[in-house]
Design an enzyme around this catalytic site. Structure first.
Site, PDB file in Angstrom:
ATOM      1  N   ASN A 156     -40.569 -34.314  46.081  1.00 34.68           N
ATOM      2  CA  ASN A 156     -39.420 -34.228  45.183  1.00 34.68           C
ATOM      3  C   ASN A 156     -39.587 -35.021  43.890  1.00 34.68           C
ATOM      4  O   ASN A 156     -38.881 -34.783  42.923  1.00 34.68           O
ATOM      5  CB  ASN A 156     -38.150 -34.684  45.909  1.00 34.68           C
ATOM      6  CG  ASN A 156     -38.324 -36.010  46.608  1.00 34.68           C
ATOM      7  OD1 ASN A 156     -39.169 -36.162  47.507  1.00 34.68           O
ATOM      8  ND2 ASN A 156     -37.560 -37.001  46.209  1.00 34.68           N
ATOM      9  N   GLN A 201     -37.841 -28.897  48.851  1.00 35.43           N
ATOM     10  CA  GLN A 201     -38.272 -28.538  47.490  1.00 35.43           C
ATOM     11  C   GLN A 201     -39.214 -27.330  47.481  1.00 35.43           C
ATOM     12  O   GLN A 201     -39.710 -26.952  46.420  1.00 35.43           O
ATOM     13  CB  GLN A 201     -38.997 -29.719  46.826  1.00 35.43           C
ATOM     14  CG  GLN A 201     -38.167 -30.964  46.653  1.00 35.43           C
ATOM     15  CD  GLN A 201     -37.195 -30.886  45.476  1.00 35.43           C
ATOM     16  OE1 GLN A 201     -37.264 -29.984  44.645  1.00 35.43           O
ATOM     17  NE2 GLN A 201     -36.281 -31.831  45.406  1.00 35.43           N
ATOM     18  N   GLY A 226     -29.577 -26.243  50.807  1.00 36.32           N
ATOM     19  CA  GLY A 226     -28.956 -25.212  49.980  1.00 36.32           C
ATOM     20  C   GLY A 226     -28.996 -25.519  48.492  1.00 36.32           C
ATOM     21  O   GLY A 226     -29.276 -24.646  47.672  1.00 36.32           O
ATOM     22  N   THR A 257     -17.834 -27.240  63.726  1.00 39.48           N
ATOM     23  CA  THR A 257     -17.556 -25.907  63.195  1.00 39.48           C
ATOM     24  C   THR A 257     -18.417 -25.653  61.965  1.00 39.48           C
ATOM     25  O   THR A 257     -18.422 -26.451  61.029  1.00 39.48           O
ATOM     26  CB  THR A 257     -16.069 -25.801  62.801  1.00 39.48           C
ATOM     27  OG1 THR A 257     -15.278 -26.150  63.945  1.00 39.48           O
ATOM     28  CG2 THR A 257     -15.722 -24.396  62.338  1.00 39.48           C
ATOM     29  N   CYS A 266     -31.768 -40.183  44.489  1.00 40.99           N
ATOM     30  CA  CYS A 266     -31.253 -41.066  45.528  1.00 40.99           C
ATOM     31  C   CYS A 266     -31.805 -42.477  45.379  1.00 40.99           C
ATOM     32  O   CYS A 266     -31.271 -43.421  45.928  1.00 40.99           O
ATOM     33  CB  CYS A 266     -31.580 -40.517  46.900  1.00 40.99           C
ATOM     34  SG  CYS A 266     -33.141 -39.678  46.940  1.00 40.99           S
TER      35      CYS A 266
HETATM   36  C1  LIG Z   1     -32.952 -33.090  48.212  1.00 34.28           C
HETATM   37  C2  LIG Z   1     -33.946 -33.421  49.264  1.00 34.28           C
HETATM   38  C3  LIG Z   1     -33.545 -33.837  50.538  1.00 34.28           C
HETATM   39  C4  LIG Z   1     -32.095 -34.038  50.900  1.00 34.28           C
HETATM   40  O1  LIG Z   1     -31.449 -32.818  51.004  1.00 34.28           O
HETATM   41  P1  LIG Z   1     -29.837 -32.762  51.137  1.00 34.28           P
HETATM   42  O2  LIG Z   1     -29.589 -31.331  51.426  1.00 34.28           O
HETATM   43  O3  LIG Z   1     -29.316 -33.224  49.829  1.00 34.28           O
HETATM   44  O4  LIG Z   1     -29.475 -33.649  52.263  1.00 34.28           O
HETATM   45  C5  LIG Z   1     -34.514 -34.110  51.460  1.00 34.28           C
HETATM   46  N1  LIG Z   1     -35.810 -33.977  51.181  1.00 34.28           N
HETATM   47  C6  LIG Z   1     -36.241 -33.577  49.966  1.00 34.28           C
HETATM   48  C7  LIG Z   1     -37.692 -33.428  49.723  1.00 34.28           C
HETATM   49  C8  LIG Z   1     -35.321 -33.284  48.982  1.00 34.28           C
HETATM   50  O5  LIG Z   1     -35.750 -32.909  47.783  1.00 34.28           O
END
Ligand SMILES: *Cc1c(COP(=O)(O)O)cnc(C)c1O
Length: 384
Positions: free
Chosen positions: A153, A181, A202, A241, A327
């Site tokens: 990422n 990714q 998503g 759910t 993050c």
């Molecule tokens: C964005 C990302 C995540 C986290 O995904 P979320 O759906 O936001 O929890 C985990 N791993 C990678 C490589 C990402 O780019």
């Protein structure tokens, strides 16, 4: 005020309007609980999940009953890492991962370590790729799970999943990849890659935030301990759910990504090459972080020697981008991914992550080049 040009596609992607269209009915008239099996409100919500399962399946060559919907890739990663160790940890108390994984994988692995499991965190070479000899040496008959991401990422490099899959299988270890990714962006076939598990998000593929999936190969050997107790949805693996609107969005996003995957990758490669040449024009000494061959075309991570990344970010206000993972942005200090590549602290602090995608236009790239060139030239002048 005009909006900044969005160049942060690895942090998240805009929702495709066609995806929103697919989601809307499930926010309004089709409000049923997919678990309600006594009336049509429930049936139509459940049917939406089936369609989405099929759409995700199409992208990765799995079977539709192998898709578990989650709240995102973070949950999928936690579920597979903790869930596999809970089932297999007594027989096989060892886990293998890589130092440049997403924080959620590393933190889930560390949680297992605190529980007493053995953990191997493999280094990467200067190009950001894991060394296959090191992978081979790390996996033993005691290894339950090998978790190695597909596309990074921060730096966009693509790990050699097929080879890793073969090495894992030789030792009877399960193989998981965080493909947040990569899914919908590069061809990924779970059988060709020897994957037992794959995590999907998503919002990295023009779908909604708050939804994702875990591919879980069928069969008892791949059993997982659920990490949430409840009504036993998603084959008993993930209670709670399901959110039909979000899941329908994930499915629609997957279907759209599949339609023009190769074409889109080529388009982005052309745009990114142009942007890179524009940067090289004024800063011939830039360092591209990560392999220039094994990479996703929508990412470029570059260090600008002698320029402070925060100052550069501040002087390209018309562009929306970051110095690294969203993050980790709250945490100051050099990126752990760039440090793992052997970048010095100053090289790492001068890095920017540029991410482009479906809605990036030629005209935006040209404007971005102008903004970068002006900022770099004036910062270099100031430093001289
Ligand atoms: C964005 C990302 C995540 C986290 O995904 P979320 O759906 O936001 O929890 C985990 N791993 C990678 C490589 C990402 O780019």
């Amino acid at each position: 005020m005009t909006k900044p040009i969005y160049l942060d596609y690895q942090a998240t992607t805009p929702l495709d309007p066609r995806v929103l269209d697919a989601m809307m009915p499930f926010f309004t008239e089709k409000f049923g609980n997919p678990h309600s099996n006594t009336h049509s409100y429930g049936w139509e919500a459940d049917a939406a999940l089936d369609i989405a399962r099929e759409q995700v399946t199409e992208v990765i060559g799995s079977q539709s009953d192998e898709i578990i919907f989650t709240s995102g890739a973070t949950e999928a990663n936690n579920l597979v890492i903790k869930g596999v160790m809970e089932v297999w940890g007594a027989k096989r108390p060892h886990l293998v991962t890589v130092v440049t994984e997403h924080k959620c994988v590393l933190e889930a692995v560390m949680a297992c370590k605190h529980q007493g499991y053995d953990v191997t965190v493999l280094p990467v070479a200067r190009d950001g790729l894991v060394n296959l000899d090191k992978v081979r040496d790390a996996i033993t008959e005691r290894t339950a799970l090998v978790s190695i991401m597909a596309v990074n990422n921060e730096i966009g490099v693509i790990q050699p999943l097929a080879e890793i899959g073969r090495l894992a299988r030789e030792k009877g270890a399960l193989f998981h990849s965080d493909a947040a990714q990569a899914f919908g962006k590069i061809p990924l076939n779970v059988n060709a890659l020897g994957l037992d598990f794959m995590s999907i998000s998503g919002h990295k593929i023009y779908g909604p935030k708050g939804v994702g999936a875990l591919y879980k190969r069928s069969g008892r050997a791949r059993s997982l301990a659920p990490q949430m107790s409840g009504g036993g949805q998603e084959g008993g693996v993930r209670s709670g759910t399901q959110a039909p609107a979000l899941v329908a969005g994930l499915g629609a996003a997957a279907a759209l990504a599949l339609t023009d995957m190769r074409q889109e990758a080529r388009r982005l490669e052309t745009l990114m090459t142009r942007l890179k040449l524009g940067l090289l024009d004024v800063a011939p000494d830039i360092i591209v972080n990560g392999s220039e061959q094994e990479r996703w075309a929508g990412n470029l991570n570059v260090s600008f020697p002698g320029i402070d990344g925060d100052m550069l970010l501040a002087s390209v206000r018309g562009l929306a981008l970051s110095s690294g993972a969203a993050c980790a942005s709250a945490v100051s200090g050099p990126s752990y991914v760039l440090s793992a590549l052997g970048r010095s602290e100053s090289e790492s602090k001068s890095a920017l992550r540029i991410g482009i995608g479906r809605f990036t236009t030629d005209e935006e790239i040209d404007r971005a080049i102008t903004v970068f060139q002006k900022a770099i030239t004036s910062l270099r002048k100031g430093a001289a």
